[in-house]
Write a protein that holds these residues in place. Structure first.
Motif, PDB file in Angstrom:
ATOM      1  N   THR A 151       0.928  -0.881  -0.410  1.00  0.00           N
ATOM      2  CA  THR A 151       0.234   0.752   0.199  1.00  0.00           C
ATOM      3  C   THR A 151       1.300   1.458   0.070  1.00  0.00           C
ATOM      4  O   THR A 151       0.712   2.276  -0.236  1.00  0.00           O
ATOM      5  CB  THR A 151      -1.122   0.255   1.363  1.00  0.00           C
ATOM      6  OG1 THR A 151      -1.682  -1.442   0.818  1.00  0.00           O
ATOM      7  CG2 THR A 151      -1.498   1.737   1.297  1.00  0.00           C
ATOM      8  N   VAL A 152       2.220   1.268   0.926  1.00  0.00           N
ATOM      9  CA  VAL A 152       2.567   2.471   0.945  1.00  0.00           C
ATOM     10  C   VAL A 152       3.244   2.689  -0.390  1.00  0.00           C
ATOM     11  O   VAL A 152       3.669   4.400  -0.926  1.00  0.00           O
ATOM     12  CB  VAL A 152       3.881   2.137   2.021  1.00  0.00           C
ATOM     13  CG1 VAL A 152       4.726   3.177   1.215  1.00  0.00           C
ATOM     14  CG2 VAL A 152       3.338   1.714   3.291  1.00  0.00           C
ATOM     15  N   ASN A 153       3.784   2.073  -0.771  1.00  0.00           N
ATOM     16  CA  ASN A 153       4.527   1.487  -2.425  1.00  0.00           C
ATOM     17  C   ASN A 153       4.153   2.441  -3.764  1.00  0.00           C
ATOM     18  O   ASN A 153       4.006   3.310  -4.231  1.00  0.00           O
ATOM     19  CB  ASN A 153       5.453   0.466  -2.659  1.00  0.00           C
ATOM     20  CG  ASN A 153       6.380  -0.003  -1.748  1.00  0.00           C
ATOM     21  OD1 ASN A 153       7.006   0.718  -1.137  1.00  0.00           O
ATOM     22  ND2 ASN A 153       6.674  -1.071  -1.453  1.00  0.00           N
ATOM     23  N   ALA A 154       2.128   2.166  -3.200  1.00  0.00           N
ATOM     24  CA  ALA A 154       1.086   1.950  -4.748  1.00  0.00           C
ATOM     25  C   ALA A 154       1.457   3.917  -4.259  1.00  0.00           C
ATOM     26  O   ALA A 154       1.047   4.671  -4.999  1.00  0.00           O
ATOM     27  CB  ALA A 154       0.278   1.568  -4.426  1.00  0.00           C
ATOM     28  N   ILE A 155       0.900   4.246  -3.451  1.00  0.00           N
ATOM     29  CA  ILE A 155       0.488   5.393  -2.996  1.00  0.00           C
ATOM     30  C   ILE A 155       1.985   6.777  -2.926  1.00  0.00           C
ATOM     31  O   ILE A 155       1.663   7.862  -3.997  1.00  0.00           O
ATOM     32  CB  ILE A 155       0.744   5.853  -0.995  1.00  0.00           C
ATOM     33  CG1 ILE A 155      -0.710   5.345  -0.209  1.00  0.00           C
ATOM     34  CG2 ILE A 155       0.541   7.040  -1.346  1.00  0.00           C
ATOM     35  CD1 ILE A 155      -1.240   4.334   1.279  1.00  0.00           C
ATOM     36  N   GLN A 156       3.005   6.097  -2.998  1.00  0.00           N
ATOM     37  CA  GLN A 156       4.691   6.913  -3.711  1.00  0.00           C
ATOM     38  C   GLN A 156       4.913   6.847  -4.974  1.00  0.00           C
ATOM     39  O   GLN A 156       5.504   7.810  -5.571  1.00  0.00           O
ATOM     40  CB  GLN A 156       5.607   6.241  -3.181  1.00  0.00           C
ATOM     41  CG  GLN A 156       5.779   6.335  -1.147  1.00  0.00           C
ATOM     42  CD  GLN A 156       6.997   5.511  -1.004  1.00  0.00           C
ATOM     43  OE1 GLN A 156       7.270   4.264  -0.846  1.00  0.00           O
ATOM     44  NE2 GLN A 156       7.633   6.444   0.688  1.00  0.00           N
ATOM     45  N   LYS A 157       3.790   5.804  -5.230  1.00  0.00           N
ATOM     46  CA  LYS A 157       4.097   6.165  -7.197  1.00  0.00           C
ATOM     47  C   LYS A 157       2.846   6.656  -7.630  1.00  0.00           C
ATOM     48  O   LYS A 157       2.910   7.255  -8.368  1.00  0.00           O
ATOM     49  CB  LYS A 157       3.589   4.187  -7.375  1.00  0.00           C
ATOM     50  CG  LYS A 157       5.097   3.685  -7.635  1.00  0.00           C
ATOM     51  CD  LYS A 157       5.183   1.796  -8.012  1.00  0.00           C
ATOM     52  CE  LYS A 157       5.989   1.255  -7.521  1.00  0.00           C
ATOM     53  NZ  LYS A 157       5.686  -0.235  -7.645  1.00  0.00           N
ATOM     54  N   ASN A 158       1.864   7.883  -6.641  1.00  0.00           N
ATOM     55  CA  ASN A 158       0.077   7.847  -7.009  1.00  0.00           C
ATOM     56  C   ASN A 158       1.220   9.294  -7.720  1.00  0.00           C
ATOM     57  O   ASN A 158       0.904  10.087  -6.749  1.00  0.00           O
ATOM     58  CB  ASN A 158      -0.221   7.834  -6.227  1.00  0.00           C
ATOM     59  CG  ASN A 158      -1.550   8.450  -6.201  1.00  0.00           C
ATOM     60  OD1 ASN A 158      -2.115   9.476  -6.680  1.00  0.00           O
ATOM     61  ND2 ASN A 158      -2.702   7.695  -6.555  1.00  0.00           N
ATOM     62  N   SER A 172       0.899  17.075   7.585  1.00  0.00           N
ATOM     63  CA  SER A 172      -0.142  17.017   8.289  1.00  0.00           C
ATOM     64  C   SER A 172      -1.300  16.153   6.885  1.00  0.00           C
ATOM     65  O   SER A 172      -1.777  15.244   7.561  1.00  0.00           O
ATOM     66  CB  SER A 172      -0.383  17.405   9.248  1.00  0.00           C
ATOM     67  OG  SER A 172      -2.278  16.948   9.979  1.00  0.00           O
ATOM     68  N   GLU A 173      -1.398  17.824   6.322  1.00  0.00           N
ATOM     69  CA  GLU A 173      -2.368  17.216   5.455  1.00  0.00           C
ATOM     70  C   GLU A 173      -2.448  16.478   4.282  1.00  0.00           C
ATOM     71  O   GLU A 173      -3.386  15.810   4.164  1.00  0.00           O
ATOM     72  CB  GLU A 173      -2.585  18.798   4.532  1.00  0.00           C
ATOM     73  CG  GLU A 173      -3.033  18.608   3.103  1.00  0.00           C
ATOM     74  CD  GLU A 173      -4.760  18.206   3.217  1.00  0.00           C
ATOM     75  OE1 GLU A 173      -5.354  18.261   2.531  1.00  0.00           O
ATOM     76  OE2 GLU A 173      -4.838  18.874   4.655  1.00  0.00           O
ATOM     77  N   LEU A 174      -0.555  16.252   3.959  1.00  0.00           N
ATOM     78  CA  LEU A 174      -0.016  15.044   3.424  1.00  0.00           C
ATOM     79  C   LEU A 174      -0.492  13.727   4.085  1.00  0.00           C
ATOM     80  O   LEU A 174      -1.015  12.961   2.788  1.00  0.00           O
ATOM     81  CB  LEU A 174       1.444  15.338   3.175  1.00  0.00           C
ATOM     82  CG  LEU A 174       2.523  14.346   2.283  1.00  0.00           C
ATOM     83  CD1 LEU A 174       1.415  14.211   0.804  1.00  0.00           C
ATOM     84  CD2 LEU A 174       3.701  14.831   1.886  1.00  0.00           C
ATOM     85  N   LEU A 175      -0.475  14.045   4.577  1.00  0.00           N
ATOM     86  CA  LEU A 175      -0.657  12.088   5.290  1.00  0.00           C
ATOM     87  C   LEU A 175      -2.235  12.222   5.573  1.00  0.00           C
ATOM     88  O   LEU A 175      -2.754  10.695   5.187  1.00  0.00           O
ATOM     89  CB  LEU A 175      -0.124  12.165   6.993  1.00  0.00           C
ATOM     90  CG  LEU A 175       1.808  12.487   6.944  1.00  0.00           C
ATOM     91  CD1 LEU A 175       2.053  12.149   8.884  1.00  0.00           C
ATOM     92  CD2 LEU A 175       1.828  11.082   6.500  1.00  0.00           C
ATOM     93  N   ASN A 176      -3.039  13.456   5.675  1.00  0.00           N
ATOM     94  CA  ASN A 176      -4.440  12.767   5.303  1.00  0.00           C
ATOM     95  C   ASN A 176      -4.531  12.084   4.638  1.00  0.00           C
ATOM     96  O   ASN A 176      -5.801  11.241   3.642  1.00  0.00           O
ATOM     97  CB  ASN A 176      -4.933  14.409   5.767  1.00  0.00           C
ATOM     98  CG  ASN A 176      -5.580  14.530   7.219  1.00  0.00           C
ATOM     99  OD1 ASN A 176      -4.777  13.065   7.682  1.00  0.00           O
ATOM    100  ND2 ASN A 176      -5.530  15.715   8.156  1.00  0.00           N
ATOM    101  N   ARG A 177      -3.995  12.873   2.752  1.00  0.00           N
ATOM    102  CA  ARG A 177      -4.193  12.711   1.709  1.00  0.00           C
ATOM    103  C   ARG A 177      -3.995  11.473   1.225  1.00  0.00           C
ATOM    104  O   ARG A 177      -4.655  10.494   0.452  1.00  0.00           O
ATOM    105  CB  ARG A 177      -3.396  13.644   0.240  1.00  0.00           C
ATOM    106  CG  ARG A 177      -3.658  14.840   0.330  1.00  0.00           C
ATOM    107  CD  ARG A 177      -3.226  16.210  -0.598  1.00  0.00           C
ATOM    108  NE  ARG A 177      -3.938  17.495  -0.040  1.00  0.00           N
ATOM    109  CZ  ARG A 177      -3.808  17.650  -1.362  1.00  0.00           C
ATOM    110  NH1 ARG A 177      -2.999  17.899  -2.513  1.00  0.00           N
ATOM    111  NH2 ARG A 177      -4.217  19.623  -0.580  1.00  0.00           N
ATOM    112  N   MET A 178      -2.573  10.760   1.725  1.00  0.00           N
ATOM    113  CA  MET A 178      -2.262   9.312   1.636  1.00  0.00           C
ATOM    114  C   MET A 178      -3.553   8.583   2.091  1.00  0.00           C
ATOM    115  O   MET A 178      -3.449   7.784   2.022  1.00  0.00           O
ATOM    116  CB  MET A 178      -0.472   8.954   2.071  1.00  0.00           C
ATOM    117  CG  MET A 178       0.247  10.322   1.753  1.00  0.00           C
ATOM    118  SD  MET A 178       2.005   9.849   2.617  1.00  0.00           S
ATOM    119  CE  MET A 178       3.269  10.358   1.418  1.00  0.00           C
ATOM    120  N   ALA A 179      -3.901   8.330   3.264  1.00  0.00           N
ATOM    121  CA  ALA A 179      -5.063   8.002   4.053  1.00  0.00           C
ATOM    122  C   ALA A 179      -5.865   7.760   3.258  1.00  0.00           C
ATOM    123  O   ALA A 179      -6.284   6.443   3.300  1.00  0.00           O
ATOM    124  CB  ALA A 179      -4.920   8.156   5.553  1.00  0.00           C
TER     125      ALA A 179
END
Length: 252
Positions: free
Chosen positions: A145-152, A167-174
């Protein structure tokens, strides 16, 4: 006067070099910006746990949680035994039984593994439970999941516009992680990798490879449905997964 002429000549001769250096500087800046974007999307283990906890909370709120401590204890014992054999044994692993008849299982980053009451009802023995939990454990261990997010690219493009900073970036990732996990939207390679690693984890603590049996029974149950759903929403073709699951798997 001679000094001024010599200086002017040096400046004129050096101009192309400055132009070249200017172009090189631009390329270096682009490379630095790209590296910074990658660094911004890199999360440490603490942030991964925070991300997973946010997603897990949303999943629990959506489906509800079975209110039977004995069931949770049993699932946690099987799951924890395999997690200790993984490459990430020190994660604070958490196992949750969701209160829904749907046959499904979800893993969120940082060590959260969810399985539905419906899946437990379809599972016939502990080896099959180990197979399903092992698959989800593998998604966490391999950071799919983390790797897929980083490729998005959409997440990456929004970094500079994130007014709330980290904080906002982590919310977008979530948000992205929740959508991916809920739809079982892993790519073919990640799914087959999770099958393989999950089987290895189950075998390490003495379970037979029973995941293909469970998948076969689930496929039979869903054969009359027009569209794949639940654990088959975006997984590779079932027959391929069953065939690969039955092939010998070497323990690492």
């Amino acid at each position: 006067m001679k000094k001024l002429i010599v200086t002017a000549m040096l400046v004129t001769l050096a101009s192309p070099a400055y132009a070249q250096l200017g172009g090189l500087g631009g390329a270096l800046k682009k490379a630095a910006d790209k590296k910074q974007a990658i660094d911004d999307l890199t999360i440490d283990e603490k942030e991964e746990r925070q991300l997973g906890e946010t997603v897990s909370t949303q999943i629990r709120q959506r489906f509800g949680v079975v209110q039977d401590p004995a069931i949770h204890k049993y699932v946690s014992l099987v799951g924890t035994a395999m997690a200790q054999q993984s490459d990430r044994p020190n994660l604070p692993w958490t196992f949750v039984v969701l209160d829904t008849d749907g046959v499904n299982a979800f893993a969120s980053p940082g060590g959260f593994v969810h399985i539905t009451r419906g899946a437990l009802g379809l599972i016939r023995n502990e080896a099959e439970l180990a197979g399903v939990l092992g698959h989800e454990l593998a998604h966490v261990v391999r950071k799919h999941t983390v790797n897929a997010i980083q490729k998005n690219k959409a997440i990456g493009a929004g970094i500079n516009q994130a007014a709330g900073g980290r904080s906002e970036l982590l919310n977008r990732m979530a948000k992205q992680a929740y959508e991916q996990i809920l739809e079982n939207n892993f790519d073919r390679g990640d799914e087959l990798d999770a099958d393989k690693v999950g089987i290895q984890l189950a075998q390490k603590i003495g379970y037979a490879d029973a995941l293909p049996d469970f998948l076969g029974r689930l496929a039979e149950r869903n054969k009359d449905q027009a569209e794949r759903n639940g654990m088959f929403a975006s997984h590779p073709e079932t027959k391929e997964r069953i065939d690969k699951g039955k092939a010998p798997v070497k323990l690492r």
